[in-house]
Design an enzyme around this catalytic site. Structure first.
Site, PDB file in Angstrom:
ATOM      1  N   PHE A 194       0.972  -1.229  -0.109  1.00 35.91           N
ATOM      2  CA  PHE A 194       0.088   0.149   0.142  1.00 35.91           C
ATOM      3  C   PHE A 194       0.842   1.197   0.035  1.00 35.91           C
ATOM      4  O   PHE A 194       0.371   2.279  -0.600  1.00 35.91           O
ATOM      5  CB  PHE A 194      -0.931   0.038   0.990  1.00 35.91           C
ATOM      6  CG  PHE A 194      -0.282   0.538   2.370  1.00 35.91           C
ATOM      7  CD1 PHE A 194      -0.096   1.824   2.724  1.00 35.91           C
ATOM      8  CD2 PHE A 194       0.271  -0.429   3.298  1.00 35.91           C
ATOM      9  CE1 PHE A 194       0.587   2.416   4.170  1.00 35.91           C
ATOM     10  CE2 PHE A 194       1.047   0.043   4.543  1.00 35.91           C
ATOM     11  CZ  PHE A 194       0.793   1.335   4.737  1.00 35.91           C
TER      12      PHE A 194
ATOM     13  N   CYS B 165       9.451   1.942   3.178  1.00 32.28           N
ATOM     14  CA  CYS B 165      10.451   0.828   3.366  1.00 32.28           C
ATOM     15  C   CYS B 165      11.900   1.223   3.390  1.00 32.28           C
ATOM     16  O   CYS B 165      12.685   0.628   3.966  1.00 32.28           O
ATOM     17  CB  CYS B 165      10.205  -0.348   2.119  1.00 32.28           C
ATOM     18  SG  CYS B 165      11.013   0.606   0.561  1.00 32.28           S
TER      19      CYS B 165
ATOM     20  N   GLU C 134      -4.915  -3.773  -1.737  1.00 29.72           N
ATOM     21  CA  GLU C 134      -6.549  -3.441  -1.920  1.00 29.72           C
ATOM     22  C   GLU C 134      -6.757  -2.190  -0.977  1.00 29.72           C
ATOM     23  O   GLU C 134      -7.964  -1.888  -0.967  1.00 29.72           O
ATOM     24  CB  GLU C 134      -7.307  -4.733  -1.318  1.00 29.72           C
ATOM     25  CG  GLU C 134      -6.939  -5.032   0.107  1.00 29.72           C
ATOM     26  CD  GLU C 134      -5.630  -5.940   0.290  1.00 29.72           C
ATOM     27  OE1 GLU C 134      -4.641  -5.788  -0.484  1.00 29.72           O
ATOM     28  OE2 GLU C 134      -5.755  -6.819   0.997  1.00 29.72           O
ATOM     29  N   ARG C 135      -5.817  -1.804  -0.417  1.00 28.62           N
ATOM     30  CA  ARG C 135      -6.068  -0.534   0.487  1.00 28.62           C
ATOM     31  C   ARG C 135      -6.060   0.922  -0.199  1.00 28.62           C
ATOM     32  O   ARG C 135      -6.728   1.785  -0.008  1.00 28.62           O
ATOM     33  CB  ARG C 135      -4.913  -0.521   1.680  1.00 28.62           C
ATOM     34  CG  ARG C 135      -5.475  -1.357   2.714  1.00 28.62           C
ATOM     35  CD  ARG C 135      -4.468  -1.545   3.803  1.00 28.62           C
ATOM     36  NE  ARG C 135      -3.539  -2.599   3.666  1.00 28.62           N
ATOM     37  CZ  ARG C 135      -2.449  -2.694   4.456  1.00 28.62           C
ATOM     38  NH1 ARG C 135      -2.141  -1.915   5.334  1.00 28.62           N
ATOM     39  NH2 ARG C 135      -1.922  -3.866   4.469  1.00 28.62           N
TER      40      ARG C 135
HETATM   41  P1  NAD Z   1       1.613  -6.534   3.098  1.00 27.17           P
HETATM   42  O1  NAD Z   1       2.565  -7.798   3.171  1.00 27.17           O
HETATM   43  O2  NAD Z   1       0.477  -6.541   4.139  1.00 27.17           O
HETATM   44  O3  NAD Z   1       0.813  -6.584   1.622  1.00 27.17           O
HETATM   45  C1  NAD Z   1       1.679  -6.813   0.347  1.00 27.17           C
HETATM   46  C2  NAD Z   1       0.940  -7.422  -0.484  1.00 27.17           C
HETATM   47  O4  NAD Z   1       0.605  -8.558  -0.215  1.00 27.17           O
HETATM   48  C3  NAD Z   1      -0.455  -6.779  -0.837  1.00 27.17           C
HETATM   49  O5  NAD Z   1      -0.885  -6.737  -2.256  1.00 27.17           O
HETATM   50  C4  NAD Z   1      -1.602  -7.740  -0.010  1.00 27.17           C
HETATM   51  O6  NAD Z   1      -2.663  -7.988  -0.746  1.00 27.17           O
HETATM   52  C5  NAD Z   1      -0.914  -8.884  -0.168  1.00 27.17           C
HETATM   53  N1  NAD Z   1      -1.034  -9.667   1.045  1.00 27.17           N
HETATM   54  C6  NAD Z   1      -1.286  -9.314   2.170  1.00 27.17           C
HETATM   55  N2  NAD Z   1      -1.368 -10.454   3.303  1.00 27.17           N
HETATM   56  C7  NAD Z   1      -1.199 -11.684   2.395  1.00 27.17           C
HETATM   57  C8  NAD Z   1      -1.464 -12.903   2.795  1.00 27.17           C
HETATM   58  N3  NAD Z   1      -1.716 -13.488   3.915  1.00 27.17           N
HETATM   59  N4  NAD Z   1      -1.375 -13.901   1.797  1.00 27.17           N
HETATM   60  C9  NAD Z   1      -1.063 -13.484   0.443  1.00 27.17           C
HETATM   61  N5  NAD Z   1      -1.037 -12.267   0.105  1.00 27.17           N
HETATM   62  C10 NAD Z   1      -1.319 -11.018   1.149  1.00 27.17           C
HETATM   63  O7  NAD Z   1       2.387  -5.213   3.077  1.00 27.17           O
HETATM   64  P2  NAD Z   1       1.859  -3.778   3.061  1.00 27.17           P
HETATM   65  O8  NAD Z   1       1.172  -3.568   4.776  1.00 27.17           O
HETATM   66  O9  NAD Z   1       0.777  -3.481   1.956  1.00 27.17           O
HETATM   67  O10 NAD Z   1       2.942  -2.971   2.947  1.00 27.17           O
HETATM   68  C11 NAD Z   1       4.046  -2.624   3.907  1.00 27.17           C
HETATM   69  C12 NAD Z   1       5.159  -3.318   3.916  1.00 27.17           C
HETATM   70  O11 NAD Z   1       5.929  -3.524   2.768  1.00 27.17           O
HETATM   71  C13 NAD Z   1       6.242  -3.055   4.985  1.00 27.17           C
HETATM   72  O12 NAD Z   1       6.614  -4.309   5.580  1.00 27.17           O
HETATM   73  C14 NAD Z   1       7.266  -2.499   4.048  1.00 27.17           C
HETATM   74  O13 NAD Z   1       8.453  -2.517   4.623  1.00 27.17           O
HETATM   75  C15 NAD Z   1       7.257  -3.367   2.910  1.00 27.17           C
HETATM   76  N6  NAD Z   1       7.701  -2.814   1.800  1.00 27.17           N
HETATM   77  C16 NAD Z   1       8.904  -3.220   1.116  1.00 27.17           C
HETATM   78  C17 NAD Z   1       9.527  -2.506   0.247  1.00 27.17           C
HETATM   79  C18 NAD Z   1      10.760  -2.889  -0.384  1.00 27.17           C
HETATM   80  O14 NAD Z   1      11.461  -2.549  -1.358  1.00 27.17           O
HETATM   81  N7  NAD Z   1      11.444  -3.894   0.459  1.00 27.17           N
HETATM   82  C19 NAD Z   1       9.144  -1.316  -0.579  1.00 27.17           C
HETATM   83  C20 NAD Z   1       7.664  -1.007  -0.060  1.00 27.17           C
HETATM   84  C21 NAD Z   1       7.152  -1.647   0.937  1.00 27.17           C
END
Ligand code: NAD
Length: 498
Positions: free
Chosen positions: A152, A284, A179-180
């Protein structure tokens, strides 16, 4: 459902609900109101998107590299034209302030600009006369249907790390954004249509775990790019590689900034504030740990505390706001809970963001500073992903490097110092993917690659830049001979140059 806006998938160039009957709320984080409902894809919707992408693949993969490049130029110009519209969409669903949202879209546009250079980027290698009358050359071809699953916190930028590169290299793409805040991806899908991209080359399905699992298991998806939290990144990597796919899965972070006693105090404090509280700490590459070395700790904490209290918090669209709300009520609760855990563990709460008073029901929590934090405390051990900066005090640079290297995450880190020697020791010793020297958020430009180490990345390739090109293509090496005379019979030994 009848009065509230609904957000659809984009499959094969068309807006569709498909088989979806479930929806999720899309909040306006600044007001706390539910502004829309997004349809959540079922496996059949993912399959429809993959079928559209498969149907478009032969034509797109055969499209000349010059035409693909020109399409990227057209897309890039549309992103620039609608930059403000995109920024407003990001701002309204994510909550970040408008200037920050504009910067996000601009950094995404830079990836499209990189992809415009695809004729140069796909140039192969050629070796003349490697053996008598034998030449050898190599070139790279697309993988097929590729998928992206994104978080998100950068609803425009993170998908833009992926799809322009995948498409420019001749693949077709299925994106499952967060989805957010799903609307930026739909807007970009429309810009691709306007740029002339054939139907089916870029598809967007919205959804949750159901859609993600359908992507990970789909036999016609060749590669998956994921960005999100570490546990999901690890899960995606394991499941998709087990299914034979190429995978890059970028995970979470806990980025440390080391401040040495010889650093410019005011500059270091300003950079810490910007890196800890920009986008309400939901980056991130946010700095969430300040490692104060030696006797800079007391003046640093005092100055950071003062500056944290001066940050202007308010709705992202409000003039003068420097930090917006966090993305959802769940995020707000999680961050407030972590602040409580820090207090319970005995950390010194210098600035308490829970006391912030913003009118209305928006998801606001203010800049928070903890001092005297130790590596065993929850506020150090976990990714809070909010505007919380923890200060850990150490005596030497070596101790600081050791702390950085003991942390399981390894996305980004920074050092503030006036010493070139100290900076060089730091950049050579830390086991982290992206490093800043007096630069707090060292996000590489689009023509370099972005990625962390350890629990911040599962897979072998970073995103965009040269590694992005390598990820979305595979190499062919061709050895050629055009004989004019018949041979003197078969030679059964392994071929060697003659
Ligand atoms: P998230 O892991 O909750 O969600 C990421 C994606 O995974 C979304 O599309 C979501 O729908 C899907 N998802 C969520 N739960 C799932 C499950 N149980 N099974 C399968 N798919 C699932 O992350 P977020 O809250 O959207 O984003 C924040 C996180 O992303 C933080 O940890 C941040 O550090 C990380 N991030 C990392 C980078 C990087 O480059 N390393 C960049 C941006 C964000």
């Amino acid at each position: 459902m009848s009065t509230i806006k609904t957000i659809h998938h984009r499959i094969g160039g068309r807006k569709t609900v498909g088989e979806s009957s479930r929806t999720a709320p899309v909040w306006d984080p600044a007001t706390g109101e539910r502004q829309a409902e997004v349809y959540l894809a079922e496996a059949a919707d993912v399959d429809a998107a993959v079928r559209a992408a498969r149907a478009a693949l032969p034509g797109w993969a055969e499209t000349s590299v010059m035409r693909r490049s020109r399409l990227m130029f057209a897309f890039r110009n549309l992103v620039e034209k609608y930059l403000d519209d995109l920024a407003r969409i990001v701002c309204s669903e994510h909550g970040k302030v408008l200037d920050d949202a504009r910067a996000e879209v601009l950094r995404g546009m830079e990836v499209v600009e990189f992809a415009c250079g695809i004729p140069q980027l796909l140039k192969g290698e050629y070796s003349d006369q490697v053996s008598t009358d034998v030449d050898l050359f190599s070139f790279r071809q697309p993988l097929g249907v590729c998928a992206g699953i994104t978080p998100f916190n950068f609803p425009a930028l993170v998908p833009l790390w992926m799809h322009p590169i995948a498409i420019a290299t001749g693949n077709t793409f299925v994106l499952k954004p967060s989805e957010r805040d799903p609307s930026a991806s739909n807007f970009l899908a429309e810009l691709y249509v306007d740029a002339g991209l054939p139907d089916g080359v870029f598809n967007v399905v919205h959804g949750d775990k159901v859609a993600v699992d359908a992507i990970l298991d789909h036999p016609d998806i060749a590669a998956v790019s994921f960005v999100g939290s570490t546990p999901i990144a690890q899960y995606v990597h394991e499941r998709a590689t087990r299914n034979g796919k190429r995978v890059q899965a970028l995970g979470g972070a806990k980025n440390h900034a080391v401040v040495l006693p010889d650093a410019d105090l005011d500059q270091a404090a300003d950079h810490l504030i910007a890196a800890a509280y920009g986008s309400a700490g939901q980056r991130c590459m946010a700095i969430s740990v300040a490692v104060a070395v030696g006797d800079i700790a007391d003046p640093l904490v005092e100055l950071v505390g003062k500056k944290a209290q001066a940050v202007k918090v308010g709705p992202g669209l409000e003039a003068g706001a420097e930090m917006g709300p966090v993305v959802s009520p769940e995020a707000l609760e999680r961050i407030r809970d972590y602040i409580g855990l820090g207090v319970d563990a005995g950390a010194d709460l210098v600035v308490d963001g829970r006391k912030l008073d913003v009118q209305g029901n928006g998801f606001f929590v203010g800049p928070t500073v903890f001092d005297h934090v130790t590596p065993t405390m929850d506020v150090y051990r976990n990714e809070i992903f909010g505007p919380v900066l923890v200060v850990v005090r150490v005596d030497t640079l070596e101790e600081a490097i050791d702390l950085v290297n003991r942390n399981p995450w390894a996305n980004g880190t920074a050092i503030f110092t006036a010493s070139g020697q100290a900076a060089r020791t730091f950049q050579r010793s830390v086991q982290v993917g992206m490093i800043g020297v007096n630069v707090p958020v060292p996000v590489p430009m689009a023509f370099y690659s972005f990625g962390g180490w350890k629990d911040s990345l599962f897979g072998d390739h970073h995103v965009h830049g040269p590694e992005g090109i390598a990820f979305y293509t595979r190499a062919k090496a061709v050895t050629t001979r055009w004989p004019e005379e018949t041979t003197d019979g078969p030679h059964l030994h392994f071929p060697t140059a003659v």
